[in-house]
Design a protein around this motif. Structure first.
Motif, PDB file in Angstrom:
ATOM      1  N   MET A   1      -2.917   6.411   0.811  1.00 46.68           N
ATOM      2  CA  MET A   1      -2.789   5.006   0.479  1.00 46.68           C
ATOM      3  C   MET A   1      -2.829   5.072  -1.175  1.00 46.68           C
ATOM      4  O   MET A   1      -2.060   4.327  -1.636  1.00 46.68           O
ATOM      5  N   CYS A   2      -3.500   5.962  -1.734  1.00 45.73           N
ATOM      6  CA  CYS A   2      -3.824   5.861  -3.104  1.00 45.73           C
ATOM      7  C   CYS A   2      -2.504   6.508  -3.885  1.00 45.73           C
ATOM      8  O   CYS A   2      -2.241   6.169  -4.799  1.00 45.73           O
TER       9      CYS A   2
ATOM     10  N   TYR B   1     -11.826   5.573  -6.325  1.00 50.54           N
ATOM     11  CA  TYR B   1     -12.227   6.313  -5.089  1.00 50.54           C
ATOM     12  C   TYR B   1     -13.637   6.928  -4.852  1.00 50.54           C
ATOM     13  O   TYR B   1     -14.129   7.877  -5.746  1.00 50.54           O
TER      14      TYR B   1
ATOM     15  N   SER C   1       0.710  -1.240  -0.131  1.00 52.18           N
ATOM     16  CA  SER C   1      -0.123  -0.039   0.003  1.00 52.18           C
ATOM     17  C   SER C   1       0.716   1.372   0.066  1.00 52.18           C
ATOM     18  O   SER C   1       0.339   2.370  -0.120  1.00 52.18           O
TER      19      SER C   1
ATOM     20  N   ILE D   1     -12.459   2.022  -3.545  1.00 52.90           N
ATOM     21  CA  ILE D   1     -12.592   2.608  -2.148  1.00 52.90           C
ATOM     22  C   ILE D   1     -13.980   2.943  -2.061  1.00 52.90           C
ATOM     23  O   ILE D   1     -14.312   3.749  -2.951  1.00 52.90           O
TER      24      ILE D   1
ATOM     25  N   VAL E   1     -15.171   2.147   4.176  1.00 54.37           N
ATOM     26  CA  VAL E   1     -15.062   2.753   5.299  1.00 54.37           C
ATOM     27  C   VAL E   1     -16.452   2.639   6.136  1.00 54.37           C
ATOM     28  O   VAL E   1     -17.548   2.750   5.637  1.00 54.37           O
TER      29      VAL E   1
ATOM     30  N   PHE F   1     -11.826  -1.595  -0.449  1.00 52.27           N
ATOM     31  CA  PHE F   1     -11.851  -1.198   1.170  1.00 52.27           C
ATOM     32  C   PHE F   1     -13.000  -0.157   1.045  1.00 52.27           C
ATOM     33  O   PHE F   1     -13.346   0.866   0.308  1.00 52.27           O
TER      34      PHE F   1
ATOM     35  N   LYS G   1      -9.857   8.277   8.975  1.00 50.08           N
ATOM     36  CA  LYS G   1     -10.269   7.115   7.739  1.00 50.08           C
ATOM     37  C   LYS G   1      -9.906   7.584   6.628  1.00 50.08           C
ATOM     38  O   LYS G   1      -9.195   6.743   5.696  1.00 50.08           O
ATOM     39  N   SER G   2     -10.585   8.459   6.073  1.00 51.36           N
ATOM     40  CA  SER G   2     -10.436   9.010   4.689  1.00 51.36           C
ATOM     41  C   SER G   2      -9.168   9.325   4.403  1.00 51.36           C
ATOM     42  O   SER G   2      -8.779   9.139   3.481  1.00 51.36           O
TER      43      SER G   2
ATOM     44  N   VAL H   1     -12.665  -0.571   6.859  1.00 54.31           N
ATOM     45  CA  VAL H   1     -12.012   0.411   7.988  1.00 54.31           C
ATOM     46  C   VAL H   1     -13.001   0.936   8.775  1.00 54.31           C
ATOM     47  O   VAL H   1     -13.735   1.861   8.274  1.00 54.31           O
TER      48      VAL H   1
ATOM     49  N   ASP I   1     -16.440   5.161   0.443  1.00 58.27           N
ATOM     50  CA  ASP I   1     -16.285   6.167   1.531  1.00 58.27           C
ATOM     51  C   ASP I   1     -17.580   6.855   1.553  1.00 58.27           C
ATOM     52  O   ASP I   1     -17.989   8.008   1.003  1.00 58.27           O
TER      53      ASP I   1
ATOM     54  N   LEU J   1      -6.664   6.268   3.616  1.00 60.96           N
ATOM     55  CA  LEU J   1      -7.031   5.884   2.397  1.00 60.96           C
ATOM     56  C   LEU J   1      -6.597   6.559   1.280  1.00 60.96           C
ATOM     57  O   LEU J   1      -6.130   5.961   0.088  1.00 60.96           O
TER      58      LEU J   1
END
Length: 453
Positions: free
Chosen positions: A111-112, A123, A75, A171, A214, A212, A104-105, A96, A173, A108
């Motif tokens: 991580m991108c 995303y 990651s 992802i 959230v 992933f 949290k956001s 997550v 979210d 992530l």
């Protein structure tokens, strides 16, 4: 045909044909939510024909299944890869969770930055607009050429756009904002969360896309939505920490591809989340010298020994019932240790208020933190500081004896690396220890108190 209605418990997933104030399965109150099931329009014969299957998916012998190691990708965040067990697995479904505003956001999105160099990332945000995400990415310094952003909450539209883009990583979210149009329940409800998560899980396994999602937590600190959500996913990560403090801890509550004991430590800054490579040194920064009521503990978080400062304050109470407060340690465990000190060590603590705190927002759940708590409480009660350079660990029994703990040698070496010269430990085999480290082995709480106080 008439539409069928069932009631689903948001805590344990128990299904009932009628509503109850108290769940018959787990005993929780006001957790049953209404869930409408599609009417069955087919006859019994048609259903039997539909359930014959196409024969495309047949049973496979266990010996014929490829046993190659699962494919992982990094990651780009070392602490996150540590918690995931060495990186994320292709086709896995990761949840997550954490309180609003914990980061949290941000985690992530950061991580991108690294993953987009070798993979295509989509995303999907249901809480922020495209402009808001762009502003946050600019503030964090994120520039990724393969990062695609979609502001959408309709699950059918998300699946459609994902099919067209064919990303390697998806992802969402957050899962609480996504809904399906064919369901009458409101977004964020038990029904919507369960069905949307099921659709994403099937998509991840069918297309080998790493997803992933959230998830928010409720007031009890658990993931909002049905408990079955945790059973669907391959990995459940909890993002913890005090919002007023700089440190954040990432824990794995469930991991099908790695250990659930590892943690990742981050520090929140104006540039986003920064990895803490040496958590022990960070937790001990600002450690007071010559002050009573504090002791250094060493606990194991997975394969990593961590040193943390346990503080205690014992003061005479002005009321009939003394007050007890615990932050970072189990409250019932603290009360138990106070009773052991009064019974086995002769300290009159029933007439004093007692407060125990772990500095830095860490939470110590391991029994090895018992002895440091006992030393910190006694130090505050006698108003006598512990000698400098002392660290301790050990489990305390009800009769006042000290029990052995695991990984004693690793704990001692970590303390030595950070400049400690004395360790108060239970009477056990500690293995190889540094030459200049003074290891004091004690059998009871009384012997531990006599050694340092």
């Amino acid at each position: 045909m008439k539409q069928k209605t069932i009631f689903l418990c948001s805590d344990c997933g128990y299904e009932s044909p009628k509503w109850y104030g108290k769940c018959p399965s787990c005993g929780a109150w006001n957790t049953l939510s209404e869930y409408k099931v599609k009417p069955e329009t087919a006859t019994r014969g048609v259903l039997a024909a539909d359930h014959r299957g196409t024969g495309q998916n047949k049973p496979t012998l266990l010996s014929d299944i490829d046993s190659a190691t699962e494919s992982r990708f990094q990651s780009g965040i070392g602490e996150l890869d540590r918690v995931l067990g060495g990186g994320a697995v292709h086709g896995s479904f990761v949840l997550v969770g954490g309180e609003p505003g914990i980061g949290k956001s941000t985690l992530l999105l950061q991580m991108c930055q690294e993953m987009c160099r070798a993979a295509k990332v989509l995303y999907v945000s249901g809480e922020e607009s495209l402009r808001q995400i762009k502003l946050r990415a600019s503030r964090l310094g994120i520039r990724a050429s393969n990062l695609f952003i979609l502001a959408e909450t309709d699950m059918d539209e998300i699946i459609h756009e994902t099919d067209l883009l064919e990303p390697d990583i998806l992802i969402i979210d957050s899962i609480q904002t996504v809904y399906r149009r064919d369901l009458t329940a409101a977004p964020g409800g038990t029904t919507q969360i369960k069905e949307c998560a099921m659709s994403l899980m099937q998509y991840a396994k069918r297309h080998s896309v790493t997803i992933f999602i959230v998830g928010h937590v409720n007031k009890e600190g658990t993931l909002a939505g049905p408990k079955i959500l945790e059973h669907m996913v391959d990995c459940v990560l909890y993002f913890e920490g005090e919002q007023t403090g700089p440190f954040r801890c990432l824990r794995a509550a469930k991991n099908r591809f790695g250990s659930t004991n590892e943690i990742g430590v981050f520090e929140m800054s104006d540039r986003g989340l920064l990895e803490v490579q040496n958590p022990s040194a960070a937790m001990l920064a600002g450690h007071p010298t010559g002050a009573s009521g504090n002791c250094i503990a060493c606990v194991m978080e997975g394969s990593r020994p961590l040193l943390a400062e346990v503080q205690a304050l014992v003061a005479k109470t002005q009321f009939g019932v003394p007050r007890r407060t615990a932050a970072g340690v189990d409250y019932n465990r603290m009360v138990l240790l106070l009773a052991i000190l009064e019974k086995r060590a002769g300290l009159f603590l029933s007439g004093s208020d007692a407060y125990v705190n772990v500095v830095g927002g860490m939470r110590l759940d391991e029994p090895a933190a018992d002895l440091p708590m006992v030393l910190a409480i006694t130090s505050s009660f006698r108003d006598k500081p512990l000698p400098e350079g002392v660290m301790s660990f050990g489990e305390v029994g009800l009769t006042g004896e000290l029990r052995a703990v695991s990984c004693a040698s690793q704990r001692i070496w970590e303390a030595y690396r950070l400049g400690f010269h004395t360790c108060i430990v239970p009477d056990q085999d500690v293995g190889e220890v540094p030459e200049h480290m003074n290891v004091v082995k004690v059998k009871t709480v009384q012997q531990a108190l006599q050694a340092v106080l």
